[in-house]
Design an enzyme around this catalytic site. Structure first.
Site, PDB file in Angstrom:
ATOM      1  N   ARG A 243       0.864  -1.184   0.000  1.00 32.01           N
ATOM      2  CA  ARG A 243       0.000   0.000   0.000  1.00 32.01           C
ATOM      3  C   ARG A 243       0.899   1.232   0.000  1.00 32.01           C
ATOM      4  NH1 ARG A 243      -3.377  -3.012  -1.315  1.00 32.01           N
ATOM      5  NH2 ARG A 243      -5.455  -3.363  -0.444  1.00 32.01           N
ATOM      6  N   GLU A 272      -4.407   7.281  -4.598  1.00 33.54           N
ATOM      7  CA  GLU A 272      -4.490   6.661  -5.925  1.00 33.54           C
ATOM      8  C   GLU A 272      -5.734   7.180  -6.636  1.00 33.54           C
ATOM      9  OE1 GLU A 272      -4.512   2.471  -5.181  1.00 33.54           O
ATOM     10  OE2 GLU A 272      -2.420   2.463  -4.591  1.00 33.54           O
ATOM     11  N   HIS A 291      -2.109   0.288  -9.425  1.00 28.75           N
ATOM     12  CA  HIS A 291      -2.610  -0.706  -8.457  1.00 28.75           C
ATOM     13  C   HIS A 291      -3.265  -1.879  -9.196  1.00 28.75           C
ATOM     14  CE1 HIS A 291      -4.144  -1.214  -4.073  1.00 28.75           C
ATOM     15  NE2 HIS A 291      -3.960  -2.388  -4.650  1.00 28.75           N
TER      16      HIS A 291
END
Ligand SMILES: O=CC(=O)O
Length: 327
Positions: A243, A272, A291
């Protein structure tokens, strides 16, 4: 069982990017009466009562107090993916609702992503690709040499299921593997992949590639900051598949600008996506992907299958394969 007798399941986050939504929905419909957010919002009182499960198919839907209050029969939230840092576990558990995740389904695809980022950064794949399609055909590979991953030292921080899969892959590259984890792996497990347990400081000082594979928790937030980056070699690359918030991003920008470390390859950032004027996007020693560690056809299906098994176990009062608890 007739469709209307199946337990009601609210899908949150579907309709996204993976191109398998139809087949995913078909999988869920075998076991549940599938309800969309739109249907819930149109008739909160009636539809809300039917919902026993929420299937979270993408990373960050809002599951707040108001939503939980509107679902009096909710029993379980089946998260698709391993990280549950987007869910307020304590608040959810106060409603008597269980939360499950899918640690098995994500392991291979996320480990593959870690390897892909490491190789891409080492061999300057993104730069190479840009050069190959640029109008300038007068280029020399000797001007932008990469480095070899083979026999380099890899430091894995977080040796859970994904970290271990990374080690298995790195072994095939004859890498020297160091790892740091809350709990040390057994001798057999270490030997099977040739990994040596290491204190964080030693790992950071010795590794050519440092890969972050920890869960985001209050303990791991900003685990890698100015001090840790300062311990890394100036030739080292930092790879993050966990993360974004595990790294102090301001410190990372500084380290990359000052060449305290050589490069970074990040599948995750904070936030993000990054704002388009973020300094990380302006550096040429950084690779960023959006991601996509679990964004494969296979992982997406396996996550749905694992989540379904988890949710059905809760509904049938059976042992739950992968439950997560508030800390
Ligand atoms: O980010 C992906 C996951 O949490 O599985």
């Amino acid at each position: 069982m007739a469709e209307q007798d199946l337990p009601g399941l609210l899908i949150m986050g579907i309709g996204g990017t993976h191109g398998v939504q139809e087949s995913l929905a078909a999988l869920l419909k075998k076991h549940f009466s599938v309800i969309t957010m739109k249907e819930l919002l149109e008739n909160k009182k009636e539809v809300g009562k039917k919902i026993q499960c929420i299937f979270v198919s993408e990373f960050r839907p809002t599951i707040d107090q108001e939503l939980l209050e509107s679902l009096p029969n909710l029993k379980v939230i089946g998260n698709s993916g391993v990280g549950v840092d987007h869910l307020n576990l304590k608040m959810i558990s106060n409603f008597g609702v269980r939360v499950t995740n899918t640690p098995h389904a994500v392991a291979d695809s996320t480990a593959d992503m870690g390897m892909a980022l490491m190789l891409a950064s080492a061999r300057r794949l993104v730069e190479g690709s840009q050069i190959a399609v640029s109008p300038d055909t007068n280029y020399f590979a000797a001007d932008w040499l990469g480095v070899e991953v083979t026999r380099a030292t890899l430091g894995i921080i977080g040796m859970g299921r994904i970290g271990y899969k990374v080690a298995q892959r790195a072994r095939a590259f004859e890498m020297k593997i160091l790892y740091h984890n809350r709990n040390r792996r057994s001798q057999e497990e270490e030997q099977a992949v040739g990994a040596c347990y290491s204190e964080m400081e030693d790992l950071l000082q010795q590794s050519d590639f440092v890969m972050l594979v920890v869960n985001l928790t209050p303990q791991t937030e900003k685990l890698i900051g100015k001090k840790e980056l300062g311990l890394m070699k100036p030739t080292a690359t930092l790879i993050n598949i966990s993360r974004g918030a595990v790294i102090d991003q301001d410190a990372l920008v500084e380290a990359l600008q000052n060449k305290t470390i050589k490069a970074a390859a990040l599948d995750v950032t904070y936030p993000e996506p990054l704002p388009r004027n973020h300094p990380l996007l302006k550096l040429n020693n950084v690779i960023i992907t959006p991601h996509i560690g679990t964004a494969t056809v296979q992982a997406t299906h396996m996550m749905a299958e694992e989540a379904i098994a988890n949710m059905l176990s809760v509904l049938n009062c059976q042992p739950i394969p992968s439950e997560v608890f508030p800390q």
